[in-house]
Write an enzyme that holds these catalytic residues in place. Structure first.
Site, PDB file in Angstrom:
ATOM      1  N   ARG A  15       9.663   9.067 -13.192  1.00  0.00           N
ATOM      2  CA  ARG A  15       8.743   8.333 -13.827  1.00  0.00           C
ATOM      3  C   ARG A  15       7.383   8.136 -13.177  1.00  0.00           C
ATOM      4  O   ARG A  15       6.428   7.535 -13.591  1.00  0.00           O
ATOM      5  CB  ARG A  15       9.357   7.103 -14.516  1.00  0.00           C
ATOM      6  CG  ARG A  15      10.424   7.392 -15.486  1.00  0.00           C
ATOM      7  CD  ARG A  15      11.029   6.088 -15.703  1.00  0.00           C
ATOM      8  NE  ARG A  15      12.148   5.644 -14.875  1.00  0.00           N
ATOM      9  CZ  ARG A  15      13.158   4.941 -14.669  1.00  0.00           C
ATOM     10  NH1 ARG A  15      12.879   3.862 -15.766  1.00  0.00           N
ATOM     11  NH2 ARG A  15      14.124   4.828 -13.871  1.00  0.00           N
ATOM     12  N   GLY A 113      16.688   1.020  -3.422  1.00  0.00           N
ATOM     13  CA  GLY A 113      15.609   1.359  -2.449  1.00  0.00           C
ATOM     14  C   GLY A 113      14.325   1.040  -3.026  1.00  0.00           C
ATOM     15  O   GLY A 113      13.333   0.902  -2.363  1.00  0.00           O
ATOM     16  N   ASP A 114      14.334   1.197  -4.530  1.00  0.00           N
ATOM     17  CA  ASP A 114      12.852   0.677  -5.152  1.00  0.00           C
ATOM     18  C   ASP A 114      12.380  -0.549  -5.568  1.00  0.00           C
ATOM     19  O   ASP A 114      11.564  -0.831  -6.316  1.00  0.00           O
ATOM     20  CB  ASP A 114      12.895   1.689  -6.422  1.00  0.00           C
ATOM     21  CG  ASP A 114      13.995   1.545  -7.479  1.00  0.00           C
ATOM     22  OD1 ASP A 114      14.708   0.538  -7.235  1.00  0.00           O
ATOM     23  OD2 ASP A 114      13.735   2.076  -8.517  1.00  0.00           O
ATOM     24  N   GLU A 162      23.254  -0.602 -19.741  1.00  0.00           N
ATOM     25  CA  GLU A 162      21.897   0.200 -19.635  1.00  0.00           C
ATOM     26  C   GLU A 162      21.173   0.251 -21.074  1.00  0.00           C
ATOM     27  O   GLU A 162      21.675   0.274 -21.863  1.00  0.00           O
ATOM     28  CB  GLU A 162      22.186   1.346 -19.067  1.00  0.00           C
ATOM     29  CG  GLU A 162      22.471   1.560 -17.615  1.00  0.00           C
ATOM     30  CD  GLU A 162      21.851   0.858 -16.741  1.00  0.00           C
ATOM     31  OE1 GLU A 162      20.570   1.271 -16.476  1.00  0.00           O
ATOM     32  OE2 GLU A 162      22.128  -0.263 -16.319  1.00  0.00           O
ATOM     33  N   ARG A 341     -16.702   3.251  14.750  1.00  0.00           N
ATOM     34  CA  ARG A 341     -15.662   4.315  14.732  1.00  0.00           C
ATOM     35  C   ARG A 341     -14.666   3.763  15.910  1.00  0.00           C
ATOM     36  O   ARG A 341     -15.096   3.075  16.832  1.00  0.00           O
ATOM     37  CB  ARG A 341     -16.221   5.458  14.675  1.00  0.00           C
ATOM     38  CG  ARG A 341     -16.754   5.918  13.426  1.00  0.00           C
ATOM     39  CD  ARG A 341     -17.418   7.258  13.241  1.00  0.00           C
ATOM     40  NE  ARG A 341     -16.366   8.348  13.783  1.00  0.00           N
ATOM     41  CZ  ARG A 341     -16.571   9.553  14.144  1.00  0.00           C
ATOM     42  NH1 ARG A 341     -18.090   9.847  14.093  1.00  0.00           N
ATOM     43  NH2 ARG A 341     -15.729  10.228  14.420  1.00  0.00           N
ATOM     44  N   LYS A 359     -19.614   5.785  17.622  1.00  0.00           N
ATOM     45  CA  LYS A 359     -18.415   6.090  17.882  1.00  0.00           C
ATOM     46  C   LYS A 359     -18.068   6.140  19.587  1.00  0.00           C
ATOM     47  O   LYS A 359     -18.952   6.549  20.455  1.00  0.00           O
ATOM     48  CB  LYS A 359     -18.316   7.814  17.378  1.00  0.00           C
ATOM     49  CG  LYS A 359     -16.869   8.208  17.408  1.00  0.00           C
ATOM     50  CD  LYS A 359     -16.908   9.871  17.888  1.00  0.00           C
ATOM     51  CE  LYS A 359     -17.042   9.951  19.306  1.00  0.00           C
ATOM     52  NZ  LYS A 359     -16.837  11.448  19.717  1.00  0.00           N
ATOM     53  N   ALA A 388     -35.319   3.090  15.783  1.00  0.00           N
ATOM     54  CA  ALA A 388     -34.578   3.711  14.311  1.00  0.00           C
ATOM     55  C   ALA A 388     -34.449   5.186  14.459  1.00  0.00           C
ATOM     56  O   ALA A 388     -35.157   5.933  15.095  1.00  0.00           O
ATOM     57  CB  ALA A 388     -35.513   3.541  13.292  1.00  0.00           C
ATOM     58  N   TYR A 395     -22.331  16.816  21.234  1.00  0.00           N
ATOM     59  CA  TYR A 395     -21.567  17.731  20.909  1.00  0.00           C
ATOM     60  C   TYR A 395     -22.317  19.075  20.911  1.00  0.00           C
ATOM     61  O   TYR A 395     -23.341  19.130  20.399  1.00  0.00           O
ATOM     62  CB  TYR A 395     -20.914  17.632  19.340  1.00  0.00           C
ATOM     63  CG  TYR A 395     -19.808  18.613  19.092  1.00  0.00           C
ATOM     64  CD1 TYR A 395     -18.764  19.082  19.940  1.00  0.00           C
ATOM     65  CD2 TYR A 395     -20.093  19.418  17.963  1.00  0.00           C
ATOM     66  CE1 TYR A 395     -18.095  19.741  19.524  1.00  0.00           C
ATOM     67  CE2 TYR A 395     -19.094  20.225  17.449  1.00  0.00           C
ATOM     68  CZ  TYR A 395     -18.022  20.594  18.274  1.00  0.00           C
ATOM     69  OH  TYR A 395     -17.079  21.597  18.076  1.00  0.00           O
ATOM     70  N   ALA A 431     -41.159   7.442  21.739  1.00  0.00           N
ATOM     71  CA  ALA A 431     -40.718   7.597  20.359  1.00  0.00           C
ATOM     72  C   ALA A 431     -41.015   9.430  20.102  1.00  0.00           C
ATOM     73  O   ALA A 431     -41.728   9.747  20.468  1.00  0.00           O
ATOM     74  CB  ALA A 431     -41.485   6.854  19.279  1.00  0.00           C
TER      75      ALA A 431
END
Ligand code: UD1
Ligand code: CA
Length: 479
Positions: A15, A113-114, A162, A341, A359, A388, A395, A431
């Protein structure tokens, strides 16, 4: 007497309309079966037998990895015996598979289990039946789909019917079976072989042990739970959705009880664990994942995701920000629309503004990256201003390289810093520069074409044919 637990988890969960085994669907980011195991292990059972079938390898791998990755390490690692049920021929058939591994003198606690959110308190109540059979029942406003508890005129439980086998009269019964029961193992070995599959689903029903117990004059003790959350099973995505909200409501209540202000507790999600200091305010649609630790007086703006992160005191996380596997110091201001990140460390009083991605970098005290920048694989010193649209080009298409920026550096807007690169303390980048060579302490690095000016410049003027050209282009596109 030793308690052994059997958890029934072999079904596909038709289901659910999903290929994922039902018990691996998640509530609060954690598999259903995992929730149950975290509670059952606190009972300190002698052993836990989990009956698996559909997606068996996936279930075993997922649960074992959850336990080995859990931090802090679980105090009691549940001793799990994985039992295979090759064909799913019903819940009684599933229990039969586990029985040979169980000590005949043991008390067996059987769980679905559910049904993930059953409480330890209830399990404790159920799991010491002595010479009786303990059965956890629940009263439901809408009992549709569940096994109904049948009682005789002495109010004794005599069996379970049932839904698919129930008469119209029985369907009106609102007391239902939760499939959580406990009884001595030797009774189970006596009763299970007696069960047939002559029923609407042609399955061996575990629920038929109740009628067996009644026949054998073994007292059946119905223990009623008055908490729908703990007895609710997951059979469909709608059940999963409802239980998720009930679970989140419980967590929100707990967090508010510890003093956190949730501006709307129904729009807060915790998928893991969190710790808050005093006087924190959380706006709507905030999601906390994994392990999150938040200091004192922190404000978290709306639509923010924080995953496995530590945030210091007095920070303001503005709306629509993502903080993932990072450490944020005290008095920082992040966002709106910032993305921090993994492996990032922001020291104190750092300001990260809108559309900025950081990151695997450390940013020193009082440094600012306010608008539209990418800083990756970098070490940025104190009091640095990154203008800015600055990009650390980390990379080269094959490898990642580092950018090291000293203290008191000023990086002018729209500059690209081509890594590997070092910029000394107090240096300035003009800049619009593309910086490929290191810049010494206090120096100015600038790389852009000098501006030229042409006096009395005549702008192009429209010739009158513009529309014809556009039409042609459009036609070409269609072709
Ligand atoms: C079952 C009970 C029902 C009860 C309800 C409570 C039976 C016959 N019915 O119905 O009385 O009200 O739980 O939630 O037990 N499973 C196996 N092997 C099988 C079949 C099922 O391991 O051959 C597992 C399933 O993976 C699941 C659990 O047993 O975890 C229950 O099975 P499910 O089909 O969901 O039973 P329900 O219809 O919910
Ligand atoms: Ca079920």
């Amino acid at each position: 007497m030793a308690v052994e637990i059997i958890i029934l988890a072999a079904g596909k969960g038709k289901r659910m309309h999903s290929d994922l085994p039902k018990v691996l669907h998640t509530i609060g980011g954690k598999p259903i079966l995992q929730h149950l195991l975290e509670t059952t292990r606190k009972l300190k059972p002698h052993r836990t037998h989990i009956v698996v079938g559909y997606g068996k390898d996936q279930v075993i791998e997922s649960i074992e990895s959850q336990f080995s990755n859990s931090t802090p390490a679980p105090e009691i690692t549940p001793e799990i015996n994985w039992v295979e049920q090759k064909e799913q021929r019903g819940t009684a058939h599933a229990v039969i598979q586990a029985l040979p591994y169980i000590d005949t003198n043991a008390t067996v606690l059987i769980l679905n289990g559910d049904v993930p959110l059953i409480s330890l308190q209830t399990l404790k109540k159920i799991s010491r039946p002595g010479n009786k059979l303990n059965l956890l029942t629940s009263k439901m406003l809408d009992p549709t789909g569940l096994g109904r508890i049948i009682r005789n005129n002495k109010n004794q439980i005599t069996g379970i019917s049932e839904e698919k086998d129930a008469s119209d009269q029985q369907k009106k019964i609102t007391e239902v079976n939760t499939n959580c029961l406990s009884v001595k193992a030797d009774y189970l070995s006596r009763w299970l072989p007696r069960i047939s599959c002559k029923n609407a689903q042609k399955e061996y029903y575990l629920t038929d042990v109740i009628a067996c117990a009644f026949e054998d004059n073994i007292e059946i003790v119905g223990i009623a739970s008055n908490c729908v959350t703990e007895t609710s099973g997951v059979n469909s995505k709608a059940d999963l959705g409802k239980l998720e909200r009930l679970y989140q409501a419980r967590q929100a209540d707990r967090i508010m009880a510890s003093g956190v202000t949730l501006l709307d507790s129904s729009r807060f999600d915790l998928r893991g664990s969190c710790q808050f200091g005093t006087d924190c305010v959380v706006d709507i649609n905030v999601i906390l994942e994994g392990n999150v630790k938040i200091g004192n007086r922190v404000l978290i703006g709306p639509n923010t995701l924080i995953r496995n992160a530590t945030i210091g005191d007095n920070c303001v996380i503005e709306s629509n920000s993502v903080i993932d596997n990072a450490i944020i110091g005290n008095n920082c201001n992040i966002g709106p629309f910032a993305r921090i990140r993994p492996e990032t460390v922001l020291n104190d009083e750092v300001r990260i503004g809108n559309f900025v991605e950081i990151k695997k970098s450390s940013i020193g005290n009082k440094s600012k990256v306010n608008h539209l920048s990418y800083v990756g694989d970098s070490e940025v010193g104190k009091n640095v201003n990154i203008g800015a649209g600055v990009i650390t080009c980390n990379y080269d298409g094959a490898d990642k390289h580092q950018t090291i920026i000293g203290n008191d550096v000023f990086i002018g807007s729209d500059s690209q810093l081509i890594a590997p690169l070092e910029i000394g303390d107090g240096a300035t980048v003009g800049a619009g520069s593309t910086i490929t060579n290191n810049i010494q302490k206090n120096a100015l690095g600038v790389s852009r074409a000098r501006q030229t000016s042409i006096d009395n410049w005549k702008r192009p003027v429209r010739t009158g044919q513009k529309h014809t050209v556009v039409k042609k282009t459009r036609r070409n596109f269609k072709n």
